[in-house]
Design a protein around this motif. Structure first.
Motif, PDB file in Angstrom:
ATOM      1  N   PHE A 110       0.847  -1.207   0.000  1.00  0.00           N
ATOM      2  CA  PHE A 110       0.000   0.000   0.000  1.00  0.00           C
ATOM      3  C   PHE A 110       0.880   1.254   0.000  1.00  0.00           C
ATOM      4  N   LEU A 111       1.938   1.238   0.798  1.00  0.00           N
ATOM      5  CA  LEU A 111       2.817   2.414   0.879  1.00  0.00           C
ATOM      6  C   LEU A 111       3.520   2.675  -0.459  1.00  0.00           C
ATOM      7  N   GLY A 112       3.955   1.610  -1.111  1.00  0.00           N
ATOM      8  CA  GLY A 112       4.609   1.759  -2.409  1.00  0.00           C
ATOM      9  C   GLY A 112       3.670   2.356  -3.442  1.00  0.00           C
ATOM     10  N   ARG A 113       2.426   1.857  -3.452  1.00  0.00           N
ATOM     11  CA  ARG A 113       1.437   2.400  -4.401  1.00  0.00           C
ATOM     12  C   ARG A 113       1.102   3.841  -4.046  1.00  0.00           C
ATOM     13  N   ALA A 114       1.028   4.111  -2.742  1.00  0.00           N
ATOM     14  CA  ALA A 114       0.730   5.481  -2.292  1.00  0.00           C
ATOM     15  C   ALA A 114       1.819   6.434  -2.763  1.00  0.00           C
ATOM     16  N   LEU A 115       3.069   6.021  -2.635  1.00  0.00           N
ATOM     17  CA  LEU A 115       4.169   6.900  -3.043  1.00  0.00           C
ATOM     18  C   LEU A 115       4.089   7.195  -4.541  1.00  0.00           C
ATOM     19  N   SER A 116       3.836   6.167  -5.335  1.00  0.00           N
ATOM     20  CA  SER A 116       3.726   6.379  -6.783  1.00  0.00           C
ATOM     21  C   SER A 116       2.574   7.331  -7.116  1.00  0.00           C
ATOM     22  N   LEU A 117       1.425   7.128  -6.467  1.00  0.00           N
ATOM     23  CA  LEU A 117       0.260   7.977  -6.767  1.00  0.00           C
ATOM     24  C   LEU A 117       0.451   9.410  -6.270  1.00  0.00           C
ATOM     25  N   GLU A 118       1.037   9.563  -5.085  1.00  0.00           N
ATOM     26  CA  GLU A 118       1.258  10.909  -4.545  1.00  0.00           C
ATOM     27  C   GLU A 118       2.270  11.673  -5.404  1.00  0.00           C
ATOM     28  N   MET A 119       3.311  10.964  -5.874  1.00  0.00           N
ATOM     29  CA  MET A 119       4.290  11.630  -6.729  1.00  0.00           C
ATOM     30  C   MET A 119       3.682  11.971  -8.087  1.00  0.00           C
ATOM     31  N   THR A 120       2.790  11.105  -8.549  1.00  0.00           N
ATOM     32  CA  THR A 120       2.048  11.407  -9.779  1.00  0.00           C
ATOM     33  C   THR A 120       1.235  12.691  -9.578  1.00  0.00           C
ATOM     34  N   ALA A 121       0.619  12.815  -8.404  1.00  0.00           N
ATOM     35  CA  ALA A 121      -0.202  13.996  -8.123  1.00  0.00           C
ATOM     36  C   ALA A 121       0.658  15.264  -8.075  1.00  0.00           C
ATOM     37  N   VAL A 122       1.834  15.175  -7.465  1.00  0.00           N
ATOM     38  CA  VAL A 122       2.747  16.335  -7.423  1.00  0.00           C
ATOM     39  C   VAL A 122       3.074  16.779  -8.851  1.00  0.00           C
ATOM     40  N   GLN A 123       3.470  15.796  -9.660  1.00  0.00           N
ATOM     41  CA  GLN A 123       3.864  16.094 -11.044  1.00  0.00           C
ATOM     42  C   GLN A 123       2.689  16.685 -11.832  1.00  0.00           C
ATOM     43  N   GLN A 124       1.508  16.110 -11.635  1.00  0.00           N
ATOM     44  CA  GLN A 124       0.340  16.557 -12.394  1.00  0.00           C
ATOM     45  C   GLN A 124      -0.078  17.980 -12.002  1.00  0.00           C
ATOM     46  N   TYR A 125      -0.200  18.236 -10.695  1.00  0.00           N
ATOM     47  CA  TYR A 125      -0.624  19.573 -10.258  1.00  0.00           C
ATOM     48  C   TYR A 125       0.426  20.637 -10.603  1.00  0.00           C
ATOM     49  N   ALA A 126       1.713  20.295 -10.450  1.00  0.00           N
ATOM     50  CA  ALA A 126       2.763  21.274 -10.742  1.00  0.00           C
ATOM     51  C   ALA A 126       2.758  21.636 -12.230  1.00  0.00           C
ATOM     52  N   THR A 127       2.563  20.628 -13.070  1.00  0.00           N
ATOM     53  CA  THR A 127       2.531  20.872 -14.519  1.00  0.00           C
ATOM     54  C   THR A 127       1.293  21.686 -14.897  1.00  0.00           C
ATOM     55  N   GLN A 128       0.154  21.295 -14.340  1.00  0.00           N
ATOM     56  CA  GLN A 128      -1.087  22.015 -14.651  1.00  0.00           C
ATOM     57  C   GLN A 128      -1.009  23.470 -14.195  1.00  0.00           C
ATOM     58  N   ALA A 129      -0.350  23.703 -13.055  1.00  0.00           N
ATOM     59  CA  ALA A 129      -0.216  25.083 -12.551  1.00  0.00           C
ATOM     60  C   ALA A 129       0.528  25.939 -13.575  1.00  0.00           C
ATOM     61  N   LYS A 130       1.586  25.400 -14.136  1.00  0.00           N
ATOM     62  CA  LYS A 130       2.360  26.149 -15.147  1.00  0.00           C
ATOM     63  C   LYS A 130       1.536  26.378 -16.409  1.00  0.00           C
ATOM     64  N   LEU A 131       0.803  25.353 -16.820  1.00  0.00           N
ATOM     65  CA  LEU A 131      -0.009  25.461 -18.031  1.00  0.00           C
ATOM     66  C   LEU A 131      -1.097  26.524 -17.863  1.00  0.00           C
ATOM     67  N   VAL A 132      -1.792  26.443 -16.731  1.00  0.00           N
ATOM     68  CA  VAL A 132      -2.900  27.358 -16.462  1.00  0.00           C
ATOM     69  C   VAL A 132      -2.383  28.796 -16.313  1.00  0.00           C
ATOM     70  N   SER A 133      -1.181  28.914 -15.760  1.00  0.00           N
ATOM     71  CA  SER A 133      -0.553  30.233 -15.648  1.00  0.00           C
ATOM     72  C   SER A 133      -0.269  30.796 -17.048  1.00  0.00           C
ATOM     73  N   ALA A 134       0.169  29.933 -17.953  1.00  0.00           N
ATOM     74  CA  ALA A 134       0.419  30.369 -19.335  1.00  0.00           C
ATOM     75  C   ALA A 134      -0.885  30.798 -20.020  1.00  0.00           C
ATOM     76  N   TRP A 135      -2.026  30.255 -19.564  1.00  0.00           N
ATOM     77  CA  TRP A 135      -3.329  30.657 -20.112  1.00  0.00           C
ATOM     78  C   TRP A 135      -3.788  31.999 -19.520  1.00  0.00           C
ATOM     79  N   GLY A 136      -3.032  32.505 -18.551  1.00  0.00           N
ATOM     80  CA  GLY A 136      -3.374  33.788 -17.930  1.00  0.00           C
ATOM     81  C   GLY A 136      -4.317  33.671 -16.740  1.00  0.00           C
ATOM     82  N   LEU A 137      -4.578  32.437 -16.277  1.00  0.00           N
ATOM     83  CA  LEU A 137      -5.498  32.240 -15.140  1.00  0.00           C
ATOM     84  C   LEU A 137      -4.679  32.191 -13.845  1.00  0.00           C
TER      85      LEU A 137
END
Ligand code: FE2
Ligand code: FE2
Length: 150
Positions: free
Chosen positions: A14-41
Motif C-alpha cells: 500500500f505504501l509503495g502504491r501510495a508513493l507512486s500515486l502521490e508523486m504522480t499527483a505532485v507532477q500533475q498539479y505542478a505541470t497544470q499550474a504552469k499550463l494554467v498560468s500560461a493561459w493567464g489564469l
C-alpha cells in the motif's frame, strides 16, 4: 532493511502504491499550474500550485512511514501527466486521480483495522480524510466552472 510477516508485506505494498500515486499527483498539479498560468489564469494557477505542495507533503509523510518500517522508498509507477485544453478538463483528470487515492487509502485503512495495526490505520486514515477533502474541493470547483455566468 527488511520487514517480515505477510500482513506487513501488504502494508508495504500500500505504501509503495501510495508513493507512486502521490508523486504522480505532485507532477500533475505542478505541470497544470504552469499550463494554467500560461493561459493567464493566475488565481487558478496558484490554487493548483498549492495542491502540488500539499501532495508533496503527502509524499514526505509516506517516505517517513516507509523509513520507520525499515524500507527504502522506490516509487516505480509514475503515471503520465493528464492535461487538457481548458481548466475543467484538467480538474476532471485530477478528480480521477484523487478518487484513486481515496480508494487506495480506504483499502489500506480497512486492512490495518482488520489486523489490529492501530498506527497504520491512523496513518492511512488521516491521508484518506485529506484526499476526500481534495476530491470534494474539486467537485465544488468544477461545479463553479460549469455554472453559467450571469
Ligand atoms: Fe495526496
Ligand atoms: Fe490529493
Amino acid at each position: 532493511m527488511q520487514y517480515a510477516t505477510s500482513s506487513d508485506h501488504k502494508v508495504l505494498g500500500f505504501l509503495g502504491r501510495a508513493l507512486s500515486l502521490e508523486m504522480t499527483a505532485v507532477q500533475q498539479y505542478a505541470t497544470q499550474a504552469k499550463l494554467v498560468s500560461a493561459w493567464g489564469l493566475t488565481e487558478d494557477a496558484s490554487k493548483l500550485q498549492k495542491e502540488s505542495l500539499e501532495e508533496m507533503g503527502h509524499v514526505e509523510r509516506v517516505i517517513s512511514r516507509m523509513l520507520a518500517l525499515g524500507v527504502a522508498p522506490n516509487a516505480s509507477m509514475l503515471r503520465p501527466v493528464k492535461l487538457g485544453t481548458n481548466l475543467r478538463q484538467l480538474l476532471l483528470e485530477d478528480a480521477i486521480l484523487e478518487r484513486d487515492l481515496v480508494e487506495l487509502y480506504s483499502q489500506a485503512t480497512r486492512h490495518c483495522a482488520k489486523n489490529g495495526d492501530h498506527d497504520g490505520r491512523k496513518f492511512f486514515e488521516d491521508l484518506l480524510k485529506e484526499e476526500q477533502a481534495h476530491d470534494a474541493d474539486l467537485v465544488q470547483w468544477i461545479k463553479i466552472l460549469e455554472t453559467p455566468k450571469t
